[in-house]
Write an enzyme that holds these catalytic residues in place. Structure first.
Site, PDB file in Angstrom:
ATOM      1  N   ARG A   1      11.069  11.733  -8.125  1.00  0.00           N
ATOM      2  CA  ARG A   1      11.658  11.437  -6.817  1.00  0.00           C
ATOM      3  C   ARG A   1      13.169  11.652  -6.893  1.00  0.00           C
ATOM      4  O   ARG A   1      13.792  11.321  -7.906  1.00  0.00           O
ATOM      5  CB  ARG A   1      11.329  10.004  -6.402  1.00  0.00           C
TER       6      ARG A   1
ATOM      7  N   LYS B   1       9.215   3.708  -7.751  1.00  0.00           N
ATOM      8  CA  LYS B   1       8.591   3.184  -6.536  1.00  0.00           C
ATOM      9  C   LYS B   1       7.540   2.135  -6.849  1.00  0.00           C
ATOM     10  O   LYS B   1       7.396   1.141  -6.124  1.00  0.00           O
ATOM     11  CB  LYS B   1       7.967   4.339  -5.751  1.00  0.00           C
TER      12      LYS B   1
ATOM     13  N   ARG C   1       8.040  17.824  -5.296  1.00  0.00           N
ATOM     14  CA  ARG C   1       6.887  17.062  -5.763  1.00  0.00           C
ATOM     15  C   ARG C   1       5.601  17.624  -5.158  1.00  0.00           C
ATOM     16  O   ARG C   1       4.589  17.769  -5.858  1.00  0.00           O
ATOM     17  CB  ARG C   1       7.057  15.591  -5.409  1.00  0.00           C
TER      18      ARG C   1
ATOM     19  N   HIS D   1       2.182   8.467  -9.407  1.00  0.00           N
ATOM     20  CA  HIS D   1       1.446   7.888  -8.296  1.00  0.00           C
ATOM     21  C   HIS D   1       0.609   6.725  -8.800  1.00  0.00           C
ATOM     22  O   HIS D   1       0.243   6.656  -9.978  1.00  0.00           O
ATOM     23  CB  HIS D   1       0.518   8.927  -7.662  1.00  0.00           C
TER      24      HIS D   1
ATOM     25  N   TYR E   1      -7.052   2.192 -16.779  1.00  0.00           N
ATOM     26  CA  TYR E   1      -7.553   3.094 -17.818  1.00  0.00           C
ATOM     27  C   TYR E   1      -6.667   4.325 -17.934  1.00  0.00           C
ATOM     28  O   TYR E   1      -6.290   4.744 -19.031  1.00  0.00           O
ATOM     29  CB  TYR E   1      -8.987   3.520 -17.467  1.00  0.00           C
TER      30      TYR E   1
END
Length: 409
Positions: A243, A270, A336, A360, A370
């Site tokens: 970002r 974020k 991105r 993300h 996981y």
């Protein structure tokens, strides 16, 4: 003896304060500085009290007598004018403390600042609040009606800012719910307005998805003649696709030169968790070039006027505009989307590896837990492949197919 309006002005100031009596408990006090103030003297349950009625000449003799008569009626009816005035002042202070503005500020402090949200997230919350401060900020949060909030939101909507109106309503709703939790109001009037606003027109940040056009953009960036640190920031973004805020606030201490990793701290991401970026040969070369210019500073990308502050948040996009690329063609954040689309279309990389590279989150908590520790080796290979891909398209050469051993899934 009753006072006369004509004689009040002539009362001189003396060394000590003194009084001039009117009638029925009303008197004028003349102070050494020349100020003249009206008082009403009365008794409640045997105790003598005095009520301030205002200063002369703002309050005339006639007006002072009217205020006295109102106070006398209250005393006759069993009230205490002085006690009532103190109660009104207390209620006014409480109302000010329970205003929408104060409740919103407390909400931001508790949920955003105390919750260690990113600086940009906190700034955005305050921006939503700024749309509400003038119209309803001073109103007691318990008295705000849906209709008056709707007036504010519709004004934003009519200005063509549908998404801002929708998000401002959502922010207001969270403030009211915070007020309900704090027993400062009983309901959330913003909750009733969701269906009354127009849906935002969905727009995506500009991103170049054609490899040939991407190559042309990369060549244009290399030819940029502006500030060197801004140029290197534009050169780095396509390779690391973080970002823009994570890049411009980067500090040299975050680079692990031995491990070839850029470790972005949790407070700047974020999702509020650390994010590690594997660095390709090309990325390392750009960081090394940048170190020649700003390596002695704290910030990798210092501001133009002061190296004690980071680069302006609009610096990269402003540079693109100066290069002739409009906001519908190129944005700093768009790299991105470029990386996500082209990496997925290559078919070479596990989707989770790409998502982890983009930092993300996962809607599925178990899958997210996981995946957090998976795909690092694949991400290292992917970072180098991606940089090679960018370089080859910048040079206009075809990309040589590469067979990569994927990490465990």
């Amino acid at each position: 003896m009753a006072l006369k309006a004509a004689e009040i002005r002539a009362f001189p100031a003396l060394v000590s304060a003194y009084r001039k009596t009117d009638e029925k408990g009303l008197y004028l006090e003349i102070r050494p500085n020349g100020a003249k103030r009206w008082f009403f003297k009365y008794r409640v349950l045997g105790s003598e009290k005095r009520l301030t009625l205002g200063d002369w000449p703002e309050v005339s003799l006639v007006q002072a007598r009217e205020l006295r008569d109102e106070a006398r009626r209250a005393v006759r009816e069993g009230g205490d004018p002085l006690h009532e005035r103190k109660r009104e002042k207390t209620m006014a202070r409480l109302a000010a403390g329970n205003s929408f503005q104060s409740v919103a500020e407390d909400f931001i402090e508790v949920k955003f600042v105390g919750g260690q949200k990113a600086a940009a997230t906190i700034e955005k919350a305050r921006w939503y609040l700024s749309h509400l401060t003038g119209p309803i900020g001073g109103r007691p949060v318990s008295e705000i009606e849906p209709a008056e909030l709707m007036v504010v939101l519709k004004k934003i909507e009519k200005a063509g800012k549908r998404e801002t109106a929708v998000r401002t309503r959502a922010f207001a709703s969270r403030v009211f719910r915070h007020g309900v939790a704090m027993s400062l109001c009983k309901s959330d009037p913003a909750a009733l307005l969701g269906d009354a606003l127009m849906s935002p027109i969905v727009t995506h940040r500009a991103a170049i998805l054609d490899p040939r056009k991407l190559g042309a953009l990369l060549r244009a960036i290399d030819d940029y003649g502006g500030r060197e640190s801004v140029k290197i920031a534009m050169q780095l973004l396509p390779h690391v696709f973080v970002r823009p805020g994570e890049l411009r606030l980067a500090k040299w201490q975050e680079i692990d030169w031995d491990e070839k990793i850029w470790r972005i701290p949790a407070e700047r991401t974020k999702l509020r968790r650390p994010h590690s970026v594997p660095l390709s040969v090309q990325s390392l070369a750009l960081f090394n070039e940048l170190r020649r210019h700003t390596g002695w500073m704290d910030w990798m990308f210092p501001g133009e006027r002061s190296h004690f502050k980071p680069m302006c948040e609009n610096a990269i996009n402003t540079a693109f505009r100066r290069m002739g690329f409009d906001r519908e063609t190129v944005t700093a954040h768009g790299f991105r989307a470029t990386a996500s689309t082209l990496l997925n279309e290559s078919g070479k990389w596990h989707p989770d590896a790409i998502e982890r590279a983009l930092a993300h989150g996962h809607s599925n908590a178990v899958r997210g837990a996981y995946a957090r520790g998976q795909h690092w080796d694949e991400r290292v290979q992917m970072a180098q492949w991606w940089s090679d891909y960018l370089e080859e398209h910048k040079e206009g050469a075809p990309v040589v197919p590469l067979v990569v051993k994927k990490g465990r899934r």
